[in-house]
Write a protein that holds these residues in place. Sequence first.
Motif, PDB file in Angstrom:
ATOM      1  N   LEU A  12       0.831  -1.214   0.000  1.00 40.15           N
ATOM      2  CA  LEU A  12       0.000   0.000   0.000  1.00 40.15           C
ATOM      3  C   LEU A  12       0.860   1.256   0.000  1.00 40.15           C
ATOM      4  CD1 LEU A  12      -2.718  -1.058   2.616  1.00 40.15           C
ATOM      5  CD2 LEU A  12      -2.631  -1.550   0.164  1.00 40.15           C
ATOM      6  N   GLY A  13       1.927   1.226  -0.793  1.00 39.47           N
ATOM      7  CA  GLY A  13       2.788   2.406  -0.893  1.00 39.47           C
ATOM      8  C   GLY A  13       3.524   2.735   0.387  1.00 39.47           C
ATOM      9  N   LEU A  15       2.220   2.174   3.522  1.00 37.69           N
ATOM     10  CA  LEU A  15       1.313   2.282   4.663  1.00 37.69           C
ATOM     11  C   LEU A  15       1.401   1.056   5.560  1.00 37.69           C
ATOM     12  CD1 LEU A  15      -1.925   3.706   2.972  1.00 37.69           C
ATOM     13  CD2 LEU A  15      -0.284   4.943   4.397  1.00 37.69           C
ATOM     14  N   CYS A  59      -4.149  -5.408   5.162  1.00 40.46           N
ATOM     15  CA  CYS A  59      -4.435  -4.363   4.174  1.00 40.46           C
ATOM     16  C   CYS A  59      -5.828  -3.779   4.399  1.00 40.46           C
ATOM     17  CB  CYS A  59      -4.329  -4.925   2.755  1.00 40.46           C
ATOM     18  SG  CYS A  59      -2.640  -5.100   2.130  1.00 40.46           S
ATOM     19  N   ARG A  63      -6.988   0.214   5.697  1.00 40.97           N
ATOM     20  CA  ARG A  63      -7.963   1.087   5.024  1.00 40.97           C
ATOM     21  C   ARG A  63      -9.110   1.483   5.931  1.00 40.97           C
ATOM     22  NH1 ARG A  63     -12.598  -0.301   2.080  1.00 40.97           N
ATOM     23  NH2 ARG A  63     -11.954  -2.472   1.807  1.00 40.97           N
ATOM     24  N   GLU A 233      -7.656   3.139 -10.991  1.00 40.13           N
ATOM     25  CA  GLU A 233      -8.344   2.628  -9.801  1.00 40.13           C
ATOM     26  C   GLU A 233      -7.572   1.483  -9.159  1.00 40.13           C
ATOM     27  OE1 GLU A 233     -12.103   0.759 -10.435  1.00 40.13           O
ATOM     28  OE2 GLU A 233     -11.557   0.001 -12.408  1.00 40.13           O
ATOM     29  N   LYS A 236      -4.482   2.961  -7.322  1.00 42.27           N
ATOM     30  CA  LYS A 236      -4.838   3.564  -6.032  1.00 42.27           C
ATOM     31  C   LYS A 236      -5.062   2.490  -4.968  1.00 42.27           C
ATOM     32  CE  LYS A 236      -6.950   7.745  -7.956  1.00 42.27           C
ATOM     33  NZ  LYS A 236      -8.225   8.494  -8.151  1.00 42.27           N
ATOM     34  N   ARG A 239      -1.425   1.085  -4.184  1.00 40.30           N
ATOM     35  CA  ARG A 239      -0.432   2.015  -3.639  1.00 40.30           C
ATOM     36  C   ARG A 239      -0.898   2.765  -2.397  1.00 40.30           C
ATOM     37  NH1 ARG A 239       0.522   3.097  -9.290  1.00 40.30           N
ATOM     38  NH2 ARG A 239      -0.931   4.852  -9.150  1.00 40.30           N
ATOM     39  N   SER A 240      -2.215   2.924  -2.233  1.00 41.45           N
ATOM     40  CA  SER A 240      -2.689   3.710  -1.090  1.00 41.45           C
ATOM     41  C   SER A 240      -3.832   3.062  -0.334  1.00 41.45           C
ATOM     42  CB  SER A 240      -3.103   5.104  -1.549  1.00 41.45           C
ATOM     43  OG  SER A 240      -4.150   5.034  -2.504  1.00 41.45           O
ATOM     44  N   GLY A 241      -4.213   1.830  -0.717  1.00 42.01           N
ATOM     45  CA  GLY A 241      -5.247   1.127   0.030  1.00 42.01           C
ATOM     46  C   GLY A 241      -6.645   1.580  -0.273  1.00 42.01           C
ATOM     47  N   ALA A 242      -6.868   2.236  -1.427  1.00 43.05           N
ATOM     48  CA  ALA A 242      -8.213   2.693  -1.775  1.00 43.05           C
ATOM     49  C   ALA A 242      -9.126   1.497  -2.017  1.00 43.05           C
ATOM     50  CB  ALA A 242      -8.153   3.569  -3.028  1.00 43.05           C
TER      51      ALA A 242
END
Length: 246
Positions: A12-13, A15, A59, A63, A233, A236, A239-242
Amino acid sequence: MSMPNLTRDAFLGGLLHLWQPRDGYRAGVDPVLLAATIPAVSGQRVLELGCGVGAAVLCLGARVPDLVLTGVERERQYAELAARNGAGQLEVVQADLAELPLTLRQRQFDHVLANPPYWRREASVSARNPVKEAALGEQTALALWIQVAAKRLAPKGYMHVIHRAERLPDLLSALPSDMGSIEVLPIAARAGRSAERVIMRARKSGRADFRLNAPLVLHRGDHHVDGDQYNPEVGKALRSGAALRF
């Protein structure tokens, strides 16, 4: 379990960081995608069957804050790493899912997720590493994974399972009669290609019609090129847990 045999990898980038064996099964994209599709909200109870080092469930926890996270893992080395990676945020139960302890069988969860081993060994070659083989080779019938997941769900709870696309008929046929509102998300590497993975979602006592969603396409373009070519999508989510919407 000595430190030189482990790596600490970013998810997650950055995180989330996870300790994993340098050799053997290592978590990749699939558990991250699985976690991204789960519509959990703060305060809910989440169980992952066969959690490995905890990639998917952690993960999800990265989020959605304040989840009550539990993982079941049969292999001791992976169970210990999952507990270490969870750092007090993840309860890890070392057990075979076919023989869950009574304390776990008496509990219900709002979400149960699983990334079962993908390969039936009557049609494939076993991995040399025994722990890796336990993660990749189907030693416990896929139908049992589905049945155990369904039993652990609270009313209106959600099950999410990721698997190879050709096993979708097995996933669907294994669902108990009280599981409904079934949705399938095919996952294709690129536009125009057949799906290689599917995520199946089902709900305890759900009544909505079956839904086959449009494929989630991972990469832009029609062939591999250098650099990060994930669709926005998907990028995201990785890399950021979207969240990823069905």
